[in-house]
Design an enzyme around this catalytic site. Sequence first.
Site, PDB file in Angstrom:
ATOM      1  NE  ARG A   1     -43.009   7.364   0.733  1.00 30.12           N
ATOM      2  CZ  ARG A   1     -41.952   6.644   1.163  1.00 30.12           C
ATOM      3  NH1 ARG A   1     -40.959   7.240   1.775  1.00 30.12           N
ATOM      4  NH2 ARG A   1     -41.899   5.351   0.962  1.00 30.12           N
TER       5      ARG A   1
ATOM      6  CB  CYS B   1     -34.417   5.948  11.162  1.00 31.92           C
ATOM      7  SG  CYS B   1     -33.005   6.847  10.531  1.00 31.92           S
TER       8      CYS B   1
END
Length: 404
Positions: A209, A348
């Site tokens: 992020r 993921c």
Amino acid sequence: MKTLRLREGKERSLLRAHPWIFDTAIAKGGADAGETVKVESFDGAFLAWAAYSPASKIKARVWSFDEKQRIDEAFLDGLIEQALHSRQLFQIQSNGVRLVHGESDGLPGLIVDQYDDTLVLQVLSCGVERFKSILVASLMKHTGLERVYERSDTQARSLEGLAPSTGWLSHPQTPKNVLLQIEEHDWRLNLDVEQGHKTGFYLDQRESRRRFAEYAHRLSFERVLNCFCYTGGFSVAASVGMRRAGVFSKGGHVTSIDSSASALKMADENMRLNGFSSEHHTLMDADVNASLRLFLQESRQFDAIVLDPPKFAPSHAHVDRAARAYKDINRLALQLLRPGGVLFTFSCSGGVSAELFHKIVASAGADAHVDGFIAERLQGAMDHPMTLNFPEGDYLKGLVVIRK
Ligand code: SAH
């Protein structure tokens, strides 16, 4: 003390300090759920002390490879202290931190996340379940925190034969608020430890992020698309970078998509919390794949796209189907990027290696007739550490691709 005797040749992974013992490796022996057992090779040599899990395919998880070690309160307290100490070695710009990351911290099956003044615990193995109260007392002692919430309600727990368990384990006063707030880098984020995913939030994407915010600022993104936005972490990050670049006065806009209404509600709150109104962003309650196809039909283009989907391949058995799903969304996203646009794309899935993920994105590019520069490889934040002895810890991988 009960003993597990391994079959011939099955001691090899333990000699390399890998902590798992599968049912197929065991010649004889057993114990109660979570009981500490002595693990021996086929010829009776000591290998490890481990916690027994009768219902699981992973029948035992190692506590220690040292024959002299006693698996008691002092030992577990030492592991917690070490895990907390190692977080001071990592650079973490947030008061949302993963304090214990299972096997990587020598505590197989224990996850502990700190959100400001609250600890949230996930107990995913019989060994940790047996020692839960000792571990919680140790965590409270070393952190000085008094609010501890349990979120042991994942699929992994049922594989261990353990029933779900959620709720406050410790709380000094009422009201017992499950809505919390963290400060990450230059922004604030609300989260819900009772209803949210995992322990409430995806702390593992913290550094990605930050990178996304930096790209948004440096390259002055104007049109950003955040797919699988959950509670809007990447949308807030992008917006902070865009505000710094001054693009909102020129019509800068962030579009976020998720199929969960409650996640989108929190995403909306998180944008407002950081000073962004609906004029700066659009939230779409929709399927990502269908939305990407619609945008292509509408000839829309974006300066940056995030693809952070849920785990498409929970195990190796699902890898082929997952590969097709990853390829599909990456092909569509690459087509939607303008030349010079930036794709942040993730997997993921533990079953999809970094190398395979790279191949999938490359073949998505080939199908889209789009080439790009691989600007960066990304991974989980440092407080979700991978270790040399436990390659299974490498679950989150990402690529930053700049379209040519
Ligand atoms: N990027 C987020 C985490 C994403 S988790 C962060 O940094 O916090 C994956 C999200 O995908 C979940 O919120 C889930 O609701 C959403 N999701 C799953 N399948 C979807 C689909 N087909 N279309 C849209 N959203 C989906």
